[in-house]
Design an enzyme around this catalytic site. Sequence first.
Site, mmCIF file in Angstrom:
data_model
loop_
_atom_site.group_PDB
_atom_site.id
_atom_site.type_symbol
_atom_site.label_atom_id
_atom_site.label_comp_id
_atom_site.label_asym_id
_atom_site.label_seq_id
_atom_site.Cartn_x
_atom_site.Cartn_y
_atom_site.Cartn_z
ATOM 1 N NE ARG A 1 60.039 -63.740 -30.222
ATOM 2 C CZ ARG A 1 60.615 -62.551 -30.375
ATOM 3 N NH1 ARG A 1 61.869 -62.367 -29.968
ATOM 4 N NH2 ARG A 1 59.974 -61.556 -30.940
ATOM 5 C CE1 TYR B 1 47.422 -62.108 -40.542
ATOM 6 C CE2 TYR B 1 47.107 -64.134 -41.790
ATOM 7 C CZ TYR B 1 47.007 -63.427 -40.607
ATOM 8 O OH TYR B 1 46.489 -64.035 -39.492
#
Length: 345
Positions: free
Chosen positions: A40, A153
Site C-alpha cells: 500500500r 456517500y
Amino acid sequence: MSSRPRKLFLAALAGERQARPPIWLMRQAGRYLPEYREIRGRAASFLDFCYTPAFAVEATLQPIRRFGFDAAILFSDILVIPDALGQMVAFESGEGPRLDPIVDAAGLAKLAEEPDWMRLAPAFETLERVKTALPGDVALIGFCGAPWTVASYMIAGRGTPDQAPARLFAYRQPKLFAQLIERLVEASTAYLLRQLAAGAEAVQIFDSWAGVLPPAEFERWCVAPVAAVIAKVRASAPNAQIIAFPRGAATQLGKFAHVPGLAAIGLDTAVEPRVAIEALPGRIALQGNLDPLALVAGGAGLDEGVDRVLGGFGERAHIFNLGHGILPETPVEHVERLVARVRKA
C-alpha cells in the site's frame, strides 16, 4: 466424474450444509496485514492502489496465501462506481472518502449515463489474473455497494454517522433521489455482470448503511433496489450466486425472504442466528457473524464467540464470516487462531 477440487464456499451458496463451514472474512485484505501495508505504501493514493492490477492482485491473494481462506474477494472499493460515473472521489488519509456532493438536479445531471468502463477495466483484469492464481478449491468473489449505501456517500460527500444528508434528500426530493437510485441499479448490474464474465464465481452487494432506514424507507431504498439488481443480473446470468449484506437490518431482515435469486444473506454482529433462521427460508444460506472486536480481543472471548457462531446455525447452510470487516488493529495471530478453530469444527 469431474477432477476439479470441490469449493466449499460455492457448495454452501447452493444450500448445502457442510461438515465444517467455509470461511472468508470481510476486509480480509487490509491494513492488519504487514505485507498489505508494505505494498500500500507504494501506491500514490488508495484509488491508484485499487486501479493498479499488480497491487490489487497481490492484495487479493495475500490472505489466501497466509490463512487459506475458502474464498478470495476482489480488492477494490464500493466508491469506484461514482468515480466511474464522473463524480470526484478521493480518499483522505485518516478521514475516509471525500466526494463532490450531489445536492440538486444539476449535480445529478453531471453524472454520466453509464460508468466509464475503461476506468473500471483494471478491476476486471484483476479478477482474471486472480482467477488463474488461486488454488483450485478457493472461490472468487466480486462485489459492489448497494444503491442506497453508495447514494448516501454521493449525496453527503463523505461518511456520516446516520446518513442524514441522503435521508433528508430522499424525503425532500424523492423523485430525484429515485433517479439516482435507478442510475446506480443499472450501473451496479452492469458492473457485476462484467465481474462475473471476468471470473468471479459469486458476488456480494454491500449495503453497509441499511440499518439507518426506518421501515418504509428500508423497503423502498434498500430491499427494492437490491432486489432489482439481483433480478437484472440473473436475467443475463441465470446461475449467478449473489449475497446481500444489509448491515443493521435487524427486525427488517425478513423483508429479504421473498427476494428471488438471492443465494445468501450476510448477517451483522447484532443478529442472532436463531432470528435469521426463523426469518429467512432454507434456500437462503446464512453468512456471518462473529464480532470483529472479539477477533481483536483474542483469547477466551474469541474462542467463545467462534463456538457460539459455529453452534448457532443448526442444519442451515452456513458461511463463517464476521459481522463486519476486519479492524486494522486485529493481530494476525488471532486470525490464525480463528481459522484453526473453524477448521476443527
